[in-house]
Design an enzyme around this catalytic site. Structure first.
Site, PDB file in Angstrom:
ATOM      1  N   ARG A   1     -10.683  35.476  46.957  1.00  0.00           N
ATOM      2  CA  ARG A   1     -10.299  34.925  45.657  1.00  0.00           C
ATOM      3  C   ARG A   1      -9.894  33.444  45.737  1.00  0.00           C
ATOM      4  NH1 ARG A   1      -8.057  38.611  41.927  1.00  0.00           N
ATOM      5  NH2 ARG A   1      -7.545  39.881  43.729  1.00  0.00           N
TER       6      ARG A   1
ATOM      7  N   ARG B   1     -12.709  42.996  35.272  1.00  0.00           N
ATOM      8  CA  ARG B   1     -11.282  42.877  35.601  1.00  0.00           C
ATOM      9  C   ARG B   1     -10.339  43.134  34.420  1.00  0.00           C
ATOM     10  NH1 ARG B   1      -8.812  39.069  37.584  1.00  0.00           N
ATOM     11  NH2 ARG B   1      -7.845  40.210  39.284  1.00  0.00           N
TER      12      ARG B   1
ATOM     13  N   CYS C   1     -20.217  50.289  24.345  1.00  0.00           N
ATOM     14  CA  CYS C   1     -19.650  51.371  23.538  1.00  0.00           C
ATOM     15  C   CYS C   1     -18.443  52.005  24.219  1.00  0.00           C
ATOM     16  CB  CYS C   1     -20.714  52.416  23.283  1.00  0.00           C
ATOM     17  SG  CYS C   1     -22.113  51.678  22.473  1.00  0.00           S
ATOM     18  N   GLU C   2     -17.410  51.240  24.417  1.00  0.00           N
ATOM     19  CA  GLU C   2     -16.164  51.724  25.005  1.00  0.00           C
ATOM     20  C   GLU C   2     -15.034  50.918  24.371  1.00  0.00           C
ATOM     21  OE1 GLU C   2     -15.549  53.579  28.133  1.00  0.00           O
ATOM     22  OE2 GLU C   2     -17.577  53.665  28.951  1.00  0.00           O
TER      23      GLU C   2
HETATM   24  N1  LLP Z   1      -9.799  41.270  53.604  1.00  0.00           N
HETATM   25  C1  LLP Z   1      -9.745  42.575  53.278  1.00  0.00           C
HETATM   26  C2  LLP Z   1      -9.647  43.569  54.342  1.00  0.00           C
HETATM   27  C3  LLP Z   1      -9.767  42.966  51.924  1.00  0.00           C
HETATM   28  O1  LLP Z   1      -9.679  44.250  51.613  1.00  0.00           O
HETATM   29  C4  LLP Z   1      -9.865  41.987  50.912  1.00  0.00           C
HETATM   30  C5  LLP Z   1      -9.916  42.363  49.494  1.00  0.00           C
HETATM   31  C6  LLP Z   1      -9.942  40.637  51.305  1.00  0.00           C
HETATM   32  C7  LLP Z   1      -9.894  40.322  52.659  1.00  0.00           C
HETATM   33  C8  LLP Z   1     -10.028  39.519  50.314  1.00  0.00           C
HETATM   34  O2  LLP Z   1      -8.941  39.504  49.470  1.00  0.00           O
HETATM   35  P1  LLP Z   1      -8.687  38.237  48.529  1.00  0.00           P
HETATM   36  O3  LLP Z   1      -8.483  37.051  49.405  1.00  0.00           O
HETATM   37  O4  LLP Z   1      -9.892  38.058  47.658  1.00  0.00           O
HETATM   38  O5  LLP Z   1      -7.498  38.606  47.741  1.00  0.00           O
HETATM   39  N2  LLP Z   1     -11.331  43.680  42.765  1.00  0.00           N
HETATM   40  C9  LLP Z   1      -9.960  43.241  42.849  1.00  0.00           C
HETATM   41  C10 LLP Z   1      -9.637  42.725  44.234  1.00  0.00           C
HETATM   42  C11 LLP Z   1      -9.881  43.720  45.327  1.00  0.00           C
HETATM   43  C12 LLP Z   1      -9.630  43.146  46.691  1.00  0.00           C
HETATM   44  C13 LLP Z   1     -10.106  44.061  47.749  1.00  0.00           C
HETATM   45  N3  LLP Z   1      -9.930  43.560  49.085  1.00  0.00           N
HETATM   46  C14 LLP Z   1      -9.711  42.200  41.775  1.00  0.00           C
HETATM   47  O6  LLP Z   1     -10.616  41.932  40.979  1.00  0.00           O
HETATM   48  O7  LLP Z   1      -8.597  41.682  41.659  1.00  0.00           O
END
Ligand code: LLP
Length: 403
Positions: A263, A299, A328-329
């Site tokens: 992110r 999200r 349709c939700e």
């Molecule tokens: N490393 C591992 C082992 C992870 O599980 C994740 C994210 C990352 C790195 C990267 O995380 P970040 O730096 O992006 O926070 N779909 C959700 C986020 C799910 C994150 C899953 N794992 C959302 O839209 O907020």
């Protein structure tokens, strides 16, 4: 950088994802610089945005990749990431995935259970190789983030507890086909508090010390991803403070820090541009119906996540409206109670912070083709994934249709 959204809408149509490659590069550099003076490797968590050109943009900077399926590993390689900078994580890797990962000679497999370790050993034996292993340790620290994206507590499915990790390291050390070189933790995503990360780093660094004492020489200290970004007014962790907390935890140890942000590198470099179709009023409730929907950006529907939405070139008295899509939700919305001037068909809205977990979580629900993705780099705009067509969507079914 100011983006000419009108021009992009005209040229590429809507909805469209737009990525600012210069911004993403800057984010990468800011983190890399924070770790200056310390051996470090950034492995971009490509689940956040796995468009090949996005990955390539980071690969050119020297980034590695954190992958959670063999498909992601192959994407990373295709985009130019060096095999020795690729990590393969995830709680449920299959036999075939492990085999392919070993054949591709990636940096490490990040193992998340004892059963997986045994399977990896078996696969490595069959191939006659020694698998470089890291173990994901669950430090049981509360990251204080949304429960759906919290991963570092024992109640979450991720990693193994410290006692189990020790047993797995000893087992690996004694195995001909396993080489325990790394240790990993990731306590959650969208983290805005440094303390839980610092606490987890201390716990894991202590474990590294006790492993060194029994001659298990860990070389890679993987602190996961999770650095939060600003969707509205969040107060963020400064990269330098983050890096310093980790350096402090591993003081005296000779380790390469691996960090896996997704992110942080991409979210605020991405925009979802959508067009207003209609406005309507149900009793007192105002709705603005746009051409993007939950299948494009999940999200808000899934986590009630907030994304700032702004209209292009329109003023007027502001009233609250729900920005909703054509699906349709009732849960299909991009924003609720958003202040907007009066709108009409053809007006353009920009959804901000859409560069992470936007397109990668999109689907074809309601037989909606996935949208076009474009990149802006040094002032030039180019397509990096064309809009899907109806033909793309039915291709895998057509052959089997019996009328
Ligand atoms: N490393 C591992 C082992 C992870 O599980 C994740 C994210 C990352 C790195 C990267 O995380 P970040 O730096 O992006 O926070 N779909 C959700 C986020 C799910 C994150 C899953 N794992 C959302 O839209 O907020």
């Amino acid at each position: 950088m100011s983006i000419n959204f009108k021009k992009i809408a005209k040229e590429f149509g809507t909805p469209v994802y737009i990525y600012d490659f210069n911004y993403m590069k800057e984010q990468y550099r800011s983190l890399k610089e924070a770790f200056e003076g310390q051996k470090s490797l950034i492995t971009y968590a490509i689940k956040a945005n796995s468009n090949l050109s996005v990955i390539a943009n980071f690969a050119k900077e020297g980034s590695g990749a954190d992958c959670v399926s063999i498909g992601e590993v192959k994407r990373a390689l295709l985009a130019g990431v060096e095999p020795y900078k690729i990590m393969f994580s995830g709680v449920g890797k299959s036999y075939d995935e492990l085999k392919e990962a070993l054949e591709l000679k990636i940096l490490m497999v990040n193992v998340e259970s004892q059963a997986e370790l045994y399977l990896l050993e078996e696969v490595a034996k069959e191939l006659g190789v020694e698998a470089r292993v890291s173990i994901r340790v669950n430090p049981n620290v509360d990251p204080k983030t949304h429960p759906y994206i919290s991963t570092g507590l024992h109640e979450n499915k991720f990693g193994v507890d410290i006692d189990m990790a020790k047993r797995m390291y000893i087992y690996s050390k004694n195995s001909q086909n396993l080489d325990p070189v790394g240790i990993h933790f990731h306590i959650g995503s969208q983290l805005t508090n440094l303390e839980p990360i610092a606490e987890a780093a201390e716990i894991i660094a202590d474990l590294v010390r006790s492993l060194k004492a029994i001659d298990i020489d860990i070389k890679f200290f993987d602190v996961g991803g999770g650095l939060g970004v600003r969707y509205s007014d969040e107060v963020l962790i400064k990269p330098k403070d983050y890096a310093n907390a980790i350096k402090k935890a591993i003081k005296g140890l000779d380790l390469t820090i691996i960090c896996e942000p997704g992110r942080y590198l991409t979210a605020n470099g991405g925009y979802l541009l959508t067009k207003v179709l209609y406005e309507k009023q149900n009793g007192n409730k105002r709705f603005t119906i746009v051409d993007a929907a939950m299948n494009d950006l999940l999200r808000p529907s899934l986590y009630n996540a907030y994304h700032r939405i702004e209209v292009i070139d329109k003023d007027g008295e502001l009233t609250e409206t729900d920005i909703v899509g054509p699906i349709c939700e009732s849960g299909d919305f991009l924003g609720k109670n958003i202040l907007m001037p009066e709108l009409e068909g053809g007006d353009l809205l920009v959804v901000y912070s859409a560069g992470a977990y936007g397109f990668t979580m999109s689907s074809n629900y309601n037989t909606r083709p996935r949208v076009c993705e474009v990149a802006i780099e040094d002032g030039n705009t180019r397509v990096i994934r064309r809009r899907e067509t109806f033909e793309d969507l039915i291709e895998q079914e057509k052959l089997y249709l019996q009328n």
